[in-house]
Design a protein around this motif. Sequence first.
Motif, PDB file in Angstrom:
ATOM      1  N   TYR A  15     -68.649  -9.996 -19.946  1.00 54.63           N
ATOM      2  CA  TYR A  15     -69.801  -9.129 -20.225  1.00 54.63           C
ATOM      3  C   TYR A  15     -69.799  -7.979 -19.214  1.00 54.63           C
ATOM      4  O   TYR A  15     -69.848  -8.198 -18.008  1.00 54.63           O
ATOM      5  CB  TYR A  15     -71.112  -9.922 -20.145  1.00 54.63           C
ATOM      6  CG  TYR A  15     -71.284 -10.849 -21.318  1.00 54.63           C
ATOM      7  CD1 TYR A  15     -71.910 -10.418 -22.475  1.00 54.63           C
ATOM      8  CD2 TYR A  15     -70.777 -12.144 -21.282  1.00 54.63           C
ATOM      9  CE1 TYR A  15     -72.049 -11.261 -23.571  1.00 54.63           C
ATOM     10  CE2 TYR A  15     -70.903 -12.993 -22.372  1.00 54.63           C
ATOM     11  CZ  TYR A  15     -71.540 -12.538 -23.509  1.00 54.63           C
ATOM     12  OH  TYR A  15     -71.667 -13.371 -24.600  1.00 54.63           O
ATOM     13  N   ILE A  16     -69.729  -6.751 -19.712  1.00 52.71           N
ATOM     14  CA  ILE A  16     -69.516  -5.578 -18.860  1.00 52.71           C
ATOM     15  C   ILE A  16     -70.804  -4.806 -18.612  1.00 52.71           C
ATOM     16  O   ILE A  16     -71.080  -4.383 -17.501  1.00 52.71           O
ATOM     17  CB  ILE A  16     -68.469  -4.632 -19.503  1.00 52.71           C
ATOM     18  CG1 ILE A  16     -67.176  -5.391 -19.834  1.00 52.71           C
ATOM     19  CG2 ILE A  16     -68.205  -3.431 -18.610  1.00 52.71           C
ATOM     20  CD1 ILE A  16     -66.476  -6.007 -18.653  1.00 52.71           C
ATOM     21  N   HIS A  17     -71.613  -4.621 -19.647  1.00 48.09           N
ATOM     22  CA  HIS A  17     -72.802  -3.769 -19.510  1.00 48.09           C
ATOM     23  C   HIS A  17     -73.805  -4.110 -20.604  1.00 48.09           C
ATOM     24  O   HIS A  17     -73.419  -4.497 -21.708  1.00 48.09           O
ATOM     25  CB  HIS A  17     -72.395  -2.294 -19.631  1.00 48.09           C
ATOM     26  CG  HIS A  17     -73.521  -1.320 -19.389  1.00 48.09           C
ATOM     27  ND1 HIS A  17     -74.089  -1.159 -18.156  1.00 48.09           N
ATOM     28  CD2 HIS A  17     -74.185  -0.474 -20.226  1.00 48.09           C
ATOM     29  CE1 HIS A  17     -75.065  -0.244 -18.240  1.00 48.09           C
ATOM     30  NE2 HIS A  17     -75.139   0.176 -19.480  1.00 48.09           N
ATOM     31  N   GLY A  18     -75.080  -3.979 -20.291  1.00 53.03           N
ATOM     32  CA  GLY A  18     -76.133  -4.195 -21.282  1.00 53.03           C
ATOM     33  C   GLY A  18     -77.146  -3.071 -21.238  1.00 53.03           C
ATOM     34  O   GLY A  18     -77.388  -2.485 -20.179  1.00 53.03           O
ATOM     35  N   PHE A  19     -77.717  -2.758 -22.389  1.00 51.77           N
ATOM     36  CA  PHE A  19     -78.732  -1.694 -22.431  1.00 51.77           C
ATOM     37  C   PHE A  19     -79.589  -1.871 -23.682  1.00 51.77           C
ATOM     38  O   PHE A  19     -79.227  -2.612 -24.602  1.00 51.77           O
ATOM     39  CB  PHE A  19     -78.089  -0.302 -22.418  1.00 51.77           C
ATOM     40  CG  PHE A  19     -77.191  -0.008 -23.598  1.00 51.77           C
ATOM     41  CD1 PHE A  19     -77.682   0.648 -24.722  1.00 51.77           C
ATOM     42  CD2 PHE A  19     -75.854  -0.385 -23.578  1.00 51.77           C
ATOM     43  CE1 PHE A  19     -76.860   0.916 -25.810  1.00 51.77           C
ATOM     44  CE2 PHE A  19     -75.024  -0.118 -24.667  1.00 51.77           C
ATOM     45  CZ  PHE A  19     -75.533   0.533 -25.777  1.00 51.77           C
ATOM     46  N   ALA A  20     -80.726  -1.179 -23.708  1.00 49.94           N
ATOM     47  CA  ALA A  20     -81.618  -1.216 -24.862  1.00 49.94           C
ATOM     48  C   ALA A  20     -81.710   0.175 -25.470  1.00 49.94           C
ATOM     49  O   ALA A  20     -81.645   1.180 -24.760  1.00 49.94           O
ATOM     50  CB  ALA A  20     -83.002  -1.683 -24.446  1.00 49.94           C
ATOM     51  N   SER A  21     -81.839   0.239 -26.788  1.00 50.24           N
ATOM     52  CA  SER A  21     -82.013   1.522 -27.476  1.00 50.24           C
ATOM     53  C   SER A  21     -82.676   1.288 -28.823  1.00 50.24           C
ATOM     54  O   SER A  21     -82.176   0.499 -29.629  1.00 50.24           O
ATOM     55  CB  SER A  21     -80.654   2.214 -27.677  1.00 50.24           C
ATOM     56  OG  SER A  21     -80.810   3.435 -28.378  1.00 50.24           O
ATOM     57  N   GLU A  22     -83.838   1.913 -29.025  1.00 50.40           N
ATOM     58  CA  GLU A  22     -84.540   1.941 -30.308  1.00 50.40           C
ATOM     59  C   GLU A  22     -84.684   0.569 -30.957  1.00 50.40           C
ATOM     60  O   GLU A  22     -84.313   0.361 -32.112  1.00 50.40           O
ATOM     61  CB  GLU A  22     -83.857   2.935 -31.256  1.00 50.40           C
ATOM     62  CG  GLU A  22     -83.935   4.370 -30.738  1.00 50.40           C
ATOM     63  CD  GLU A  22     -83.622   5.403 -31.801  1.00 50.40           C
ATOM     64  OE1 GLU A  22     -83.741   5.098 -32.993  1.00 50.40           O
ATOM     65  OE2 GLU A  22     -83.251   6.526 -31.418  1.00 50.40           O
ATOM     66  N   GLY A  23     -85.212  -0.401 -30.193  1.00 51.00           N
ATOM     67  CA  GLY A  23     -85.527  -1.707 -30.768  1.00 51.00           C
ATOM     68  C   GLY A  23     -84.409  -2.717 -30.758  1.00 51.00           C
ATOM     69  O   GLY A  23     -84.569  -3.830 -31.267  1.00 51.00           O
TER      70      GLY A  23
END
Length: 242
Positions: A15-23
């Motif tokens: 797992y390299i990166h996590g983010f949130a966008s528009e729900g």
Amino acid sequence: MFVNSLARERYPINYIHGFASEGFSYFLTSQMRHTSPSPYHSKLVRVCHDDSDYYSYTEIPIECKGRDGTDYSLVQAAYVGKPGSDLAADLGVTAQDDVMFAVFSAPDASEGDITSKPSRDSALCVYSLKNIRRKFMSNIQRCFSGEGARGLDFISPSLRCINTKLTQIGEQFCGLDVNTPLGGELPIAQSPVLTFDSLLTSVTATSTGDFTVAFLGTAEGSLKKAVVESSKSGLEYADIPI
């Protein structure tokens, strides 16, 4: 999601990166192409924020391939931010839309075909979240119309996709209790903005007026500064040892 220990040992996922966008929540990973020993590639995982059942769990491949055919298949780091107006226009989005800046490396050939160890050959690729959402929708529509197999047999046995006769699958679709979990086969692909002969390990970016500037960290301990002129071209203008 909890994956049992047997699957974790047999099928490692980085797992390299996590983010949130528009729900939605997104995770960038590198993992083998198949549950049997096979070369690694990068995938983008997505789940709806409002989905307590994880019916929306979907993975699709993410590619960063050079025009010379080099496959930068191992994602190393990413950052989601806003583009300058020049880059936004080139991507067909607005300066308020999300854009993902990701650095990838080709695998280290000295390690053999099946390795997640990166080489020094690296690239910066840029993706609009608008295009990413569309690609997820295309993969979901494909399976819900009965095409292909569900995939992701490291979570549960892969079955043929079921034709649900659903016609209203839009970008905000959050899954049903069929065709889940789903591993789409259609990749989100992009050509590099820039390529490098040093291992990139971190990235961030900012917009200043019309311009978009990316800051790239290397394994050797230097900071590269680059103007992202478009989704396929850029200019490195500084390399600072730290």
